[in-house]
Design an enzyme around this catalytic site. Structure first.
Site, PDB file in Angstrom:
ATOM      1  CG  ASP A 146      -2.432   0.845   0.989  1.00  0.00           C
ATOM      2  OD1 ASP A 146      -2.418   1.452   0.037  1.00  0.00           O
ATOM      3  OD2 ASP A 146      -3.493   0.151   1.474  1.00  0.00           O
ATOM      4  N   GLY A 186      -3.146   5.845  -1.745  1.00  0.00           N
ATOM      5  CA  GLY A 186      -2.894   6.393  -0.374  1.00  0.00           C
ATOM      6  C   GLY A 186      -3.515   7.342   0.211  1.00  0.00           C
ATOM      7  CD1 TRP A 191      -9.108  15.181  -5.571  1.00  0.00           C
ATOM      8  CD2 TRP A 191     -11.005  14.558  -4.498  1.00  0.00           C
ATOM      9  NE1 TRP A 191      -8.998  15.398  -3.925  1.00  0.00           N
ATOM     10  CE2 TRP A 191     -10.073  15.174  -3.526  1.00  0.00           C
ATOM     11  CE3 TRP A 191     -12.439  14.034  -3.972  1.00  0.00           C
ATOM     12  CZ2 TRP A 191     -10.834  15.137  -2.237  1.00  0.00           C
ATOM     13  CZ3 TRP A 191     -12.803  14.113  -2.911  1.00  0.00           C
ATOM     14  CH2 TRP A 191     -11.819  14.634  -1.990  1.00  0.00           C
ATOM     15  CG  ASP A 216     -10.004   1.896  -1.231  1.00  0.00           C
ATOM     16  OD1 ASP A 216      -9.090   1.610  -1.868  1.00  0.00           O
ATOM     17  OD2 ASP A 216      -9.952   1.743   0.201  1.00  0.00           O
TER      18      ASP A 216
HETATM   19  C1  GAL Z   1      -6.249   1.445   1.795  1.00  0.00           C
HETATM   20  C2  GAL Z   1      -6.333   0.662   0.511  1.00  0.00           C
HETATM   21  C3  GAL Z   1      -7.422  -0.325   0.907  1.00  0.00           C
HETATM   22  C4  GAL Z   1      -7.079  -1.310   2.133  1.00  0.00           C
HETATM   23  C5  GAL Z   1      -6.762  -0.144   3.178  1.00  0.00           C
HETATM   24  C6  GAL Z   1      -6.399  -0.909   4.676  1.00  0.00           C
HETATM   25  O1  GAL Z   1      -5.367   2.542   1.401  1.00  0.00           O
HETATM   26  O2  GAL Z   1      -6.743   1.103  -0.625  1.00  0.00           O
HETATM   27  O3  GAL Z   1      -7.765  -1.442  -0.206  1.00  0.00           O
HETATM   28  O4  GAL Z   1      -5.948  -1.944   1.858  1.00  0.00           O
HETATM   29  O5  GAL Z   1      -5.907   0.790   2.844  1.00  0.00           O
HETATM   30  O6  GAL Z   1      -5.857   0.166   5.611  1.00  0.00           O
END
Ligand code: GAL
Length: 415
Positions: A146, A186, A191, A216
């Site tokens: 991530d 992150g 956007w 997401d």
């Molecule tokens: C986000 C990611 C999600 C999940 C989450 C966990 O940045 O896009 O899919 O992994 O963190 O904290």
């Protein structure tokens, strides 16, 4: 000259992922939308493993069981290694991996290129090689990496490609084939345009086996943003790895995030056309019969996994102001010579969608060719079971709001 060629070959090796895992989009389950942090524990993961087997999902191809954020202890161990949270994973990650493997499944795990994961737990910055080694020793098969808590922000391209690259090299160095899934963004703001993960020469297949191309998917709006972003990235998805428009949302009750039943099936259809990773992100232990039927549709899965590895594309878009309110046609050419066509109604009413000259000109059939049309959800001939290439072919979608029809067009064999 020969020396130069060897040097160039070595540079190339160091800059790409060489694990042979980009043959077909990965299929499996990820904990994030289901267990979140609160319910991440060994007992639940074992229950998920058992469900994947008992439900038939494993045999349909959903083999990865991927632990997302919150599996790790709040501190590294005395030797600086990541460790499972001893309270929630008392027997440790290797024992869990063994359990998962004993079920004929593959074991996925999660880390982050920054100083902490998105949930503030230990992450890999400065420990990429050691973490990759640790994962290999645990027999990890998949890493989702991530993009939170980076020192220079989520979208500093030089820094992010460098740091994601360090983990790629760490994984390469282990010699264990570990699917590398880069989760860009992150800041996770819808956007923020992160299509550069696919298009930048330091990204795409040079960096990873898959790369997120949007924020997401949490409801239909973000799902639409994801597939529309993917529609702009067709060429990169066919080039050494997979564009990742995020997880599948089901429609079963009891999932933290879900779609209507019609839309969840359309997401599955689209993810098949887009050659996207198929990661179930629903409450898998209580998946209803409808969702189970969605995810075990072998014919749709076969489109997703087609060996020609050519990502499908958007070929017709009739929008009302914005592409989210539209009818559209999507096409994916298959190894057999057949073509999968997805007709999608995103208007707020029933609608007929016609494959006319603008549609046929995008398809590989010779004008006048007689075609058979199969419906992948009725497992038989489509309502209009034959077509002639070049002549209008109409699909009636009795409702809108994301309803779709997935059909296979094949040239009739004349005997
Ligand atoms: C986000 C990611 C999600 C999940 C989450 C966990 O940045 O896009 O899919 O992994 O963190 O904290």
């Amino acid at each position: 000259m020969a020396k130069l060629a060897v040097c160039l070959a070595l540079v190339k090796l160091g800059e790409s992922l060489d694990n042979g895992l980009s043959q077909a989009p990965p299929m499996g389950y990820n904990t994030w939308n289901d267990l979140g942090c609160k319910n991440m524990n060994e007992a639940n993961i074992k229950a998920v493993a058992n469900t994947l087997v008992d439900s038939g999902l494993r045999d349909a191809g959903f083999v990865y069981l991927n632990l997302d954020d919150c599996w790790m202890a709040p501190n590294r161990d005395a030797s600086g290694r990541l460790q499972g949270n001893p309270e929630t994973f008392p027997t440790g990650m290797k024992a869990l991996a063994d359990y998962i493997h004993s079920k004929g499944l593959k074991f996925g795990i999660y880390s982050d290129r920054g100083s902490a994961t998105c949930q503030g737990l230990p992450a890999s910055l400065g420990s990429e090689e050691l973490d990759a080694q640790t994962f290999a020793e645990w027999d990890v098969d998949y890493l989702k990496h991530d993009n939170c808590h980076s020192s220079t922000g989520p979208n500093d391209k030089d820094q992010l490609f460098k740091e994601f690259g360090l983990m790629r090299d760490g994984l390469n160095a282990t010699g264990r084939p570990i699917f590398y899934s880069v989760c860009g963004g992150g800041d996770n703001k819808p956007w923020s345009d992160i299509k550069y993960y696919a298009s930048d020469p330091r990204g795409g297949g040079a960096l990873a086996n898959s790369w997120r191309i949007s924020s997401d998917v949490v409801e239909w709006q973000s799902c639409q943003l994801a597939y529309l972003a993917d529609a702009e990235l067709t060429e990169y998805g066919s080039n050494g790895g997979f564009n990742d428009p995020d997880m599948l949302l089901g429609s079963s009750d009891g999932s933290a995030r879900s779609l209507t039943s019609v839309r969840s099936r359309s997401q599955f259809n689209l993810w098949a056309i887009l050659m996207a990773p198929l990661m179930i992100g629903a409450n898998i232990r209580e998946l209803d019969a409808y969702d189970l039927a969605t995810y075990t549709n072998k014919e749709v899965i076969a489109v997703n996994q087609d060996p020609m590895r050519k990502q499908g594309r958007l070929i017709v878009m009739n929008k009302v102001l914005v592409p989210q309110i539209s009818t559209s046609i999507w096409a994916r050419e298959l190894a057999s010579g057949n073509v999968a066509l997805l007709f999608m109604n995103n208007l707020r009413k029933s609608s007929s969608i016609v494959c006319g000259s603008d549609c046929w000109s995008e398809l590989p059939f010779e004008a006048g060719a007689a075609l058979d049309v199969r419906d992948l959800w009725s497992f038989g001939p489509a309502e209009t079971a034959s077509a002639v290439a070049g002549q209008d072919y109409q699909v009636d979608l009795s409702s809108g709001n994301g309803k779709s029809s997935l059909l296979i067009f094949s040239a009739r064999i004349i005997v």
